[in-house]
Enzyme design. Structure first.
Site, PDB file in Angstrom:
ATOM      1  N   LEU A  92      23.290  80.477  61.471  1.00 54.54           N
ATOM      2  CA  LEU A  92      22.647  81.501  60.641  1.00 54.54           C
ATOM      3  C   LEU A  92      21.294  82.019  60.640  1.00 54.54           C
ATOM      4  O   LEU A  92      20.720  83.283  60.517  1.00 54.54           O
ATOM      5  CB  LEU A  92      22.954  80.991  59.204  1.00 54.54           C
ATOM      6  N   HIS A  93      20.434  80.970  61.281  1.00 57.17           N
ATOM      7  CA  HIS A  93      19.024  81.469  61.272  1.00 57.17           C
ATOM      8  C   HIS A  93      18.770  82.220  62.727  1.00 57.17           C
ATOM      9  O   HIS A  93      17.752  82.524  63.307  1.00 57.17           O
ATOM     10  CB  HIS A  93      18.148  80.251  61.428  1.00 57.17           C
ATOM     11  N   GLY A  94      19.907  82.368  63.622  1.00 58.81           N
ATOM     12  CA  GLY A  94      19.697  82.964  64.917  1.00 58.81           C
ATOM     13  C   GLY A  94      19.781  81.807  66.270  1.00 58.81           C
ATOM     14  O   GLY A  94      19.853  80.559  66.029  1.00 58.81           O
ATOM     15  N   SER A 112      24.118  76.003  59.870  1.00 55.80           N
ATOM     16  CA  SER A 112      22.890  76.520  59.324  1.00 55.80           C
ATOM     17  C   SER A 112      22.007  76.970  60.500  1.00 55.80           C
ATOM     18  O   SER A 112      21.166  77.936  60.293  1.00 55.80           O
ATOM     19  CB  SER A 112      22.146  75.112  58.756  1.00 55.80           C
ATOM     20  N   VAL A 161      16.630  75.227  56.966  1.00 54.83           N
ATOM     21  CA  VAL A 161      15.055  75.251  57.150  1.00 54.83           C
ATOM     22  C   VAL A 161      14.788  76.590  57.417  1.00 54.83           C
ATOM     23  O   VAL A 161      15.188  77.417  58.124  1.00 54.83           O
ATOM     24  CB  VAL A 161      14.644  74.472  58.552  1.00 54.83           C
TER      25      VAL A 161
END
Length: 472
Positions: free
Chosen positions: A353-355, A350, A12
């Protein structure tokens, strides 16, 4: 491997929010509160919102596209030494990174340098497992940066670019493990790939082999130019939709689910803007000509998201390169542990990777649950009724006796599509560009407050759907 195993996963993207807390007015950036009762005419909308939005957007985008063209013209019009073309790729990319991020770009450079040193070092001792090791190193680096970077606002700005670097580093490590690359790229090749001007800011992710291929028999034709212009046109059309049109067409004070759809669509439109822009910058730089159909590269397909057949279809077409990256380097690596472990690992990677972001994790986990329930329910219904109502369209030679064109099959697929639209409106409800906390990232109270305002309806629908699956 079945369709669910392959197509469930996607990221996302950094959601560009359009909300203030609990649907309070705040998205109307192009007129004053005193004008709300009178409304805004189309001419005023054009003058006060659309024109300045396009002008300001192109002032930044134009520079990016210009540098992409200069990079391609200087490296692909004539044959140049390999070292020079990689240097030009990295140099132009660093100039663009400085334009967008200023001094914060040094965190990105530091990450790239540290990653190469570690990858080179472990390659001296390991001939496999470089992918998992670099995955762990990259995610650890991202988490430490988020926790200890002095300014959360600055981290939030570079998070997307850092994620792209991490994806490229991890893909190089895995490709070396798999034998797709005979050896590690040289420092110049590695820098040229990581900082390539066409992909270093907005993406999309491209493999190292795709990067090398742009220098091999580069193609210049009118289709290349038409594809670029079409993507730019679509990007700015969605930018004006996100910033101006949706708030004008569905004003504050409407039914709350209309406002949920409005703001969710506004956020999705901002994602489409970035996606088409990234596609344009990549094609200007030369990516896409090596495919079977030249210049056929796609980053997103809004038609399959806005009018969805299923949520599985949505997550596949939301960000196609990211979907491929997750499938190739995360899901397949974890598949020997079992499908459930592979699914969990994919969503976990996922999210990381976005934090460390509760909002994104909540969306991803919800999507994982929703798509799983939808998949198993529709598979069971398709088996019971012999109908083409699975999450993906059936092939012409499928064994179902009730094909796609049967009326009740059409109605069933439309019904599931409407449920998917409800879920999309609900999941996109918390992404709020007008909120002050957006610049630092959202916390769990913001997310739960948004969903609470909609009575957690989407989660209740998913639960009811799962119970129905268990009963039939």
């Amino acid at each position: 491997m079945n369709d669910f195993d392959y197509d469930l996963f996607d990221d996302v993207d950094d959601m560009n929010p359009v909300y203030d807390d609990l649907y309070m007015p705040g998205a109307n950036l192009w007129y004053d509160d005193d004008d709300v009762e009178e409304g805004v005419k189309v001419g005023e909308l054009l003058e006060l919102c659309i024109e300045p939005t396009v002008r300001d957007g192109f002032s930044h985008v134009g520079k990016l596209l210009l540098w992409c063209f200069l990079f391609r013209a200087s490296t692909q019009l004539v044959e140049v030494p390999a070292l020079l073309r990689h240097a030009v790729s990295a140099g132009t990319g660093l100039l663009v990174l400085h334009h967008f991020f200023r001094a914060t770009m040094y965190y990105i450079i530091g990450f790239a340098v540290v990653s190469y040193i570690i990858l080179f070092s472990i390659s001296c001792f390991l001939h496999k497992y470089r992918g998992p090791v670099m995955g762990f190193v990259s995610i650890t680096f991202l988490i430490i940066s988020e926790l200890f970077l002095p300014s959360k606002v600055e981290w939030h700005k570079i998070r997307g670019a850092q994620m792209l670097i991490a994806m490229k580093v991890i893909s190089v490590a895995f490709d070396t493990d798999f034998g797709a690359l005979q050896c590690l790229p040289s420092p110049a090749e590695f820098a040229g790939y990581l900082f390539c001007v066409g992909t270093c800011v907005f993406g999309p992710w491209v493999s190292y082999r795709d990067y090398i291929a742009i220098y091999t028999k580069p193609l210049w034709d009118m289709k290349w130019l038409r594809k670029i212009l079409l993507n730019i046109l679509l990007a700015f059309a969605f930018l004006t939709l996100s910033t101006c049109w949706v708030q004008w067409l569905i004003p504050d004070g409407s039914w709350r689910w209309w406002m949920a759809y409005r703001d969710s669509f506004s956020f999705r439109s901002s994602h489409y803007f970035v996606s088409f822009l990234s596609e344009a910058s990549a094609i200007v730089s030369g990516f896409g000509h090596n495919r079977d159909e030249p210049w056929s590269m796609s980053v997103t397909k809004p038609q399959f998201i806005e009018i969805p057949r299923s949520l599985v279809q949505v997550v596949v077409y939301w960000n196609i390169p990211m979907h491929c990256w997750l499938k190739n380097y995360v899901f397949r690596t974890a598949k020997p542990l079992g499908s459930f472990a592979a699914i969990l690992s994919t969503y976990a990677v996922s999210s990381l990777l976005h934090g460390l972001n509760f909002q994104l994790a909540a969306v991803l986990l919800s999507l994982g649950a929703y798509t799983y329930v939808e998949y198993v329910l529709r598979l069971k219904l398709a088996t019971v009724f012999g109908a083409c109502i699975q999450v993906r369209p059936c092939k012409k030679d499928c064994s179902h006796r009730n094909k796609e064109k049967r009326l009740y099959v059409i109605l069933a697929n439309v019904g599931f599509g409407i449920i998917s639209m409800l879920h999309l409106s609900y999941l996109g409800v918390m992404f709020d560009m007008s909120s002050k906390i957006q610049e630092e990232g959202y916390n769990y109270t913001h997310t739960l407050a948004k969903w609470s305002y909609l009575s957690y309806a989407s989660h209740w629908v998913a639960l009811g759907t799962y119970i129905f699956y268990l009963l039939i």
